[in-house]
Scaffold this active site. Structure first.
Site, mmCIF file in Angstrom:
data_model
loop_
_atom_site.group_PDB
_atom_site.id
_atom_site.type_symbol
_atom_site.label_atom_id
_atom_site.label_comp_id
_atom_site.label_asym_id
_atom_site.label_seq_id
_atom_site.Cartn_x
_atom_site.Cartn_y
_atom_site.Cartn_z
ATOM 1 N N TRP A 126 0.796 -1.226 0.000
ATOM 2 C CA TRP A 126 0.000 0.000 0.000
ATOM 3 C C TRP A 126 0.835 1.286 0.000
ATOM 4 C CZ3 TRP A 126 1.903 2.391 4.182
ATOM 5 C CH2 TRP A 126 2.376 1.596 5.228
ATOM 6 N N ASN A 127 2.149 1.199 0.199
ATOM 7 C CA ASN A 127 2.898 2.454 0.382
ATOM 8 C C ASN A 127 3.160 3.194 -0.932
ATOM 9 O OD1 ASN A 127 4.680 0.409 -0.289
ATOM 10 N ND2 ASN A 127 6.334 1.172 0.976
ATOM 11 N N LYS A 147 -2.587 -8.248 -7.775
ATOM 12 C CA LYS A 147 -3.308 -8.282 -6.492
ATOM 13 C C LYS A 147 -2.830 -7.052 -5.724
ATOM 14 C CE LYS A 147 -3.802 -9.098 -2.334
ATOM 15 N NZ LYS A 147 -4.289 -7.983 -1.521
ATOM 16 N N PRO A 148 -3.632 -5.965 -5.710
ATOM 17 C CA PRO A 148 -3.207 -4.769 -4.972
ATOM 18 C C PRO A 148 -3.405 -4.978 -3.475
ATOM 19 C CG PRO A 148 -5.401 -4.429 -5.864
ATOM 20 C CD PRO A 148 -4.977 -5.809 -6.293
ATOM 21 N N ALA A 149 -2.806 -4.111 -2.658
ATOM 22 C CA ALA A 149 -3.052 -4.177 -1.216
ATOM 23 C C ALA A 149 -4.540 -3.906 -0.975
ATOM 24 C CB ALA A 149 -2.200 -3.150 -0.492
ATOM 25 N N SER A 150 -5.083 -4.507 0.064
ATOM 26 C CA SER A 150 -6.532 -4.384 0.315
ATOM 27 C C SER A 150 -6.947 -2.942 0.577
ATOM 28 C CB SER A 150 -6.926 -5.238 1.521
ATOM 29 O OG SER A 150 -6.897 -6.591 1.150
ATOM 30 N N GLY A 164 6.590 -6.348 -0.276
ATOM 31 C CA GLY A 164 5.865 -6.292 0.989
ATOM 32 C C GLY A 164 6.793 -6.612 2.137
ATOM 33 N N GLU A 174 10.795 -8.013 -3.183
ATOM 34 C CA GLU A 174 11.287 -6.711 -2.706
ATOM 35 C C GLU A 174 10.704 -6.519 -1.319
ATOM 36 O OE1 GLU A 174 13.523 -5.215 -4.208
ATOM 37 O OE2 GLU A 174 13.380 -5.891 -6.279
ATOM 38 N N LEU A 175 11.569 -6.580 -0.299
ATOM 39 C CA LEU A 175 11.051 -6.658 1.082
ATOM 40 C C LEU A 175 11.454 -5.433 1.900
ATOM 41 C CD1 LEU A 175 11.893 -10.463 1.422
ATOM 42 C CD2 LEU A 175 9.795 -9.427 0.555
ATOM 43 N N CYS A 220 10.241 1.668 1.795
ATOM 44 C CA CYS A 220 11.258 0.651 2.076
ATOM 45 C C CYS A 220 12.629 1.299 2.042
ATOM 46 C CB CYS A 220 11.166 -0.478 1.071
ATOM 47 S SG CYS A 220 11.211 0.082 -0.624
ATOM 48 N N GLU A 240 12.241 -2.905 11.240
ATOM 49 C CA GLU A 240 12.055 -1.834 10.263
ATOM 50 C C GLU A 240 11.105 -0.805 10.868
ATOM 51 O OE1 GLU A 240 9.851 -2.827 6.629
ATOM 52 O OE2 GLU A 240 11.059 -1.308 5.625
HETATM 53 P P1 NDP Z 1 2.450 -7.021 3.391
HETATM 54 O O1 NDP Z 1 3.527 -8.023 3.226
HETATM 55 O O2 NDP Z 1 1.535 -7.151 4.520
HETATM 56 O O3 NDP Z 1 1.510 -6.998 2.101
HETATM 57 C C1 NDP Z 1 2.011 -6.859 0.814
HETATM 58 C C2 NDP Z 1 1.049 -7.480 -0.174
HETATM 59 O O4 NDP Z 1 0.999 -8.888 0.065
HETATM 60 C C3 NDP Z 1 -0.390 -6.983 -0.032
HETATM 61 O O5 NDP Z 1 -0.991 -6.931 -1.301
HETATM 62 C C4 NDP Z 1 -1.029 -8.070 0.819
HETATM 63 O O6 NDP Z 1 -2.423 -8.150 0.678
HETATM 64 C C5 NDP Z 1 -0.350 -9.297 0.235
HETATM 65 N N1 NDP Z 1 -0.399 -10.475 1.092
HETATM 66 C C6 NDP Z 1 -0.537 -10.541 2.437
HETATM 67 N N2 NDP Z 1 -0.566 -11.835 2.842
HETATM 68 C C7 NDP Z 1 -0.426 -12.596 1.736
HETATM 69 C C8 NDP Z 1 -0.397 -14.000 1.486
HETATM 70 N N3 NDP Z 1 -0.513 -14.908 2.463
HETATM 71 N N4 NDP Z 1 -0.251 -14.435 0.227
HETATM 72 C C9 NDP Z 1 -0.118 -13.566 -0.790
HETATM 73 N N5 NDP Z 1 -0.181 -12.216 -0.626
HETATM 74 C C10 NDP Z 1 -0.318 -11.734 0.616
HETATM 75 O O7 NDP Z 1 3.178 -5.630 3.351
HETATM 76 P P2 NDP Z 1 2.535 -4.192 3.514
HETATM 77 O O8 NDP Z 1 1.412 -4.036 2.558
HETATM 78 O O9 NDP Z 1 2.307 -3.977 4.964
HETATM 79 O O10 NDP Z 1 3.710 -3.272 2.944
HETATM 80 C C11 NDP Z 1 4.675 -2.690 3.724
HETATM 81 C C12 NDP Z 1 5.963 -3.473 3.626
HETATM 82 O O11 NDP Z 1 6.436 -3.515 2.287
HETATM 83 C C13 NDP Z 1 7.078 -2.851 4.422
HETATM 84 O O12 NDP Z 1 7.688 -3.819 5.236
HETATM 85 C C14 NDP Z 1 8.068 -2.355 3.371
HETATM 86 O O13 NDP Z 1 9.381 -2.308 3.748
HETATM 87 C C15 NDP Z 1 7.842 -3.288 2.253
HETATM 88 N N6 NDP Z 1 8.215 -2.651 1.012
HETATM 89 C C16 NDP Z 1 9.336 -3.087 0.361
HETATM 90 C C17 NDP Z 1 9.754 -2.472 -0.789
HETATM 91 C C18 NDP Z 1 10.939 -2.953 -1.545
HETATM 92 O O14 NDP Z 1 11.017 -2.679 -2.729
HETATM 93 N N7 NDP Z 1 11.860 -3.677 -0.950
HETATM 94 C C19 NDP Z 1 9.036 -1.333 -1.342
HETATM 95 C C20 NDP Z 1 7.872 -0.965 -0.581
HETATM 96 C C21 NDP Z 1 7.491 -1.624 0.553
HETATM 97 P P3 NDP Z 1 -3.398 -7.440 1.758
HETATM 98 O O15 NDP Z 1 -3.180 -5.980 1.635
HETATM 99 O O16 NDP Z 1 -4.726 -7.871 1.309
HETATM 100 O O17 NDP Z 1 -3.005 -7.983 3.100
#
Ligand code: NDP
Length: 477
Positions: free
Chosen positions: A147-148, A171-174, A224, A246-247, A280, A381
């Site tokens: 979502w960021n 699959k976008p963030a919810s 994520g 990308e975490l 991130c 983080e």
């Molecule tokens: P999440 O890992 O919670 O969610 C990311 C995506 O994964 C969302 O679309 C989420 O859906 C989905 N998701 C959640 N659970 C599952 C599952 N079991 N199976 C498949 N998909 C799933 O991260 P956030 O949305 O909270 O994002 C913030 C994080 O992302 C931070 O830690 C940040 O550092 C990282 N990030 C990393 C970047 C990089 O390039 N390294 C860039 C930007 C952010 P839903 O929303 O429906 O839960």
């Protein structure tokens, strides 16, 4: 209600349920989207699977031309789209515009890279035989987005995937599906064949999980949290799917005694507080050489106190709300934990007061000193507007501290001495090091973390390679 897109058509969820999308600055409902199910995700995967054969045979330049046209349309619509992005995500409108331009430029970059897909001819040691190495698309790709930066991070996945000849299910963030759906609609209106690009909204644990498990999906591009990334990797392993992850990150900024102090102060403020610290690549740990620490901190406090906090749609807002209540509580708990261990709050450290802040998830930009290395804000983080500041004696200590994190995404060093900068850049364990600058992402340069920050690269020709299979052909003449 904004419906999702499957096979080029607007679609409801089979469940009939909807999810409300709320504005993090006001709590108001911006819109609703269908709450997708496994069956919805399967429909999208099936439509992408059906579209794959024809799309994979379409010339790469033709594939690129759809992306290019889509980018132009996104640029034309940036006024309307940026308001929507601010409403659903919370970021200031200026930053929303930058994100949309980043998305458009990524589409354009990969549109142009279509012409670079090539294989090779290899003479073999057997008589009358030669080999060819060809590049083929992988198949259906799942793009799972947080979502960021919901739009630009979607672009990092769909642009190389499509130009390489793959079909995609997003699959976008919810909590941030709206602008992404509009962008997919714009791209589909350029005439993309039905099923090439689909988007399904719904919980990660249901819709995302189906993408991970469905054998027709051959590659997952995921951004994520690190913990979710580990799960993605382990589930994808059951079908030997390709993954790009990308975490999280905990980027260090090192400021040496010979640095341009004003430039570095600005870098620290922008680097930490852009997107309310929810990046991130945000600066999450600041290491100052002792000699310049006092004047640096004084200038930084003064600058941070001037940052205007408010609704992202208001003129002049620099810091919007955090995206969710949970996100704000996490930052609060990290700051409290630091304070309990003896940290000093130099500025911020609490929610702003005033009726305009009552309904949003606002938190004042915060600077902390005397934080122990064991503090949660250092070890985890920190995805919000709080920055721990440390003093270091020399470059070796700075590099050692910079590398003490489980993360290794970005990093930055400020010094006038290029050999010192180069020495540090080679030793800092991170996928990116900026010297006398911060955070700017270039489509031309591969981006991706080391250690717990990820696997594989986005951007650059390297990311295109991650969406292609390499195949050998032997020809007997
Ligand atoms: P999440 O890992 O919670 O969610 C990311 C995506 O994964 C969302 O679309 C989420 O859906 C989905 N998701 C959640 N659970 C599952 C599952 N079991 N199976 C498949 N998909 C799933 O991260 P956030 O949305 O909270 O994002 C913030 C994080 O992302 C931070 O830690 C940040 O550092 C990282 N990030 C990393 C970047 C990089 O390039 N390294 C860039 C930007 C952010 P839903 O929303 O429906 O839960």
């Amino acid at each position: 209600m904004t419906k999702f897109h499957i096979a080029g058509e607007f679609s409801d969820s089979k469940s009939g349920e909807v999810t409300e999308i709320r504005n993090p600055a006001t709590g108001e409902v911006v819109d609703t989207v269908p709450k997708g199910t496994e069956e919805d995700a399967r429909r999208a995967v099936d439509s992408a699977h059906e579209a794959f054969e024809e799309w994979s045979q379409t010339p790469p330049t033709t594939r690129g031309s759809f992306l290019y046209q889509g980018a132009q349309k996104v640029r034309e619509a940036e006024g309307e789209l940026s308001i929507l992005l601010t409403q659903e995500q919370g970021k200031p409108k200026k930053e929303a515009i930058l994100e949309l331009r980043r998305f458009a430029s990524t589409l354009e970059y990969y549109a142009g890279l279509g012409v670079s897909i090539r294989g090779s001819y290899i003479p073999l040691h057997d008589h009358n035989r030669y080999g060819m190495i060809i590049k083929r698309p992988i198949g259906v790709c799942g793009a799972i987005v947080p979502w960021n930066f919901p739009v630009s991070l979607m672009g990092n996945k769909i642009a190389p995937a499509l130009v390489a000849g793959n079909t995609v299910v997003v699959k976008p963030a919810s909590t941030t599906p709206l602008t992404s759906i509009r962008c997919i609609e714009i791209l589909n209106k350029t005439g993309l064949p039905k099923g090439v690009l689909n988007i399904v909204t719904g919980p990660g644990a249901i819709v995302g999980e189906e993408l991970l498990r469905n054998p027709k999906v051959r590659k997952i591009g995921f951004t994520g949290e690190t913990e979710t990334g580990k799960h993605v990797m382990s589930v994808a392993a059951q079908e030997i799917k390709r993954v790009t992850l990308e975490l999280g990150g905990s980027d260090p900024l090192i400021v040496c005694e010979d640095a341009d102090l004003d430039g570095a102060v600005k870098a620290a403020a922008v680097g930490r507080f852009f997107n309310c610290g929810q990046a991130c690549l945000a600066i999450k740990r600041l290491y100052l050489f002792e000699k310049i620490a006092d004047p640096f901190i004084e200038k930084l406090i003064e600058r941070v106190k001037r940052l205007k906090i408010g609704n992202g749609l208001e003129e002049g807002t620099i810091i919007g709300p955090l995206h969710t209540q949970k996100q704000r509580e996490e930052v609060e708990s990290q700051v409290e934990d630091a304070q309990k261990s003896g940290a000093k709050v130099l500025t911020g450290g609490k929610r702003p007061t005033g009726s305009e802040f009552d309904k949003g998830f606002f938190y004042l930009p915060t600077l902390l000193s005397d934080v122990p290395d064991s503090g949660k804000i250092v070890q985890e983080e920190c995805f919000g507007p709080a920055l721990p500041i440390f003093r270091v004696k020399n470059l070796e200590e700075a590099i050692e501290k910079a590398n003490s994190s489980i993360y290794g995404l970005g990093s930055s060093i400020w010094t006038q001495d290029f050999s010192k900068a180069h020495y540090a850049a080679e030793r800092i364990e991170a996928g990116y090091t900026w010297i006398n600058s911060i955070q700017t992402i270039y489509d031309e340069l591969p981006f991706g973390g080391l250690k717990h920050s990820g696997l594989g690269k986005e951007h650059g020709i390297e990311a295109l390679e991650h969406y292609l299979e390499t195949k050998s052909i032997v020809i007997a003449t």
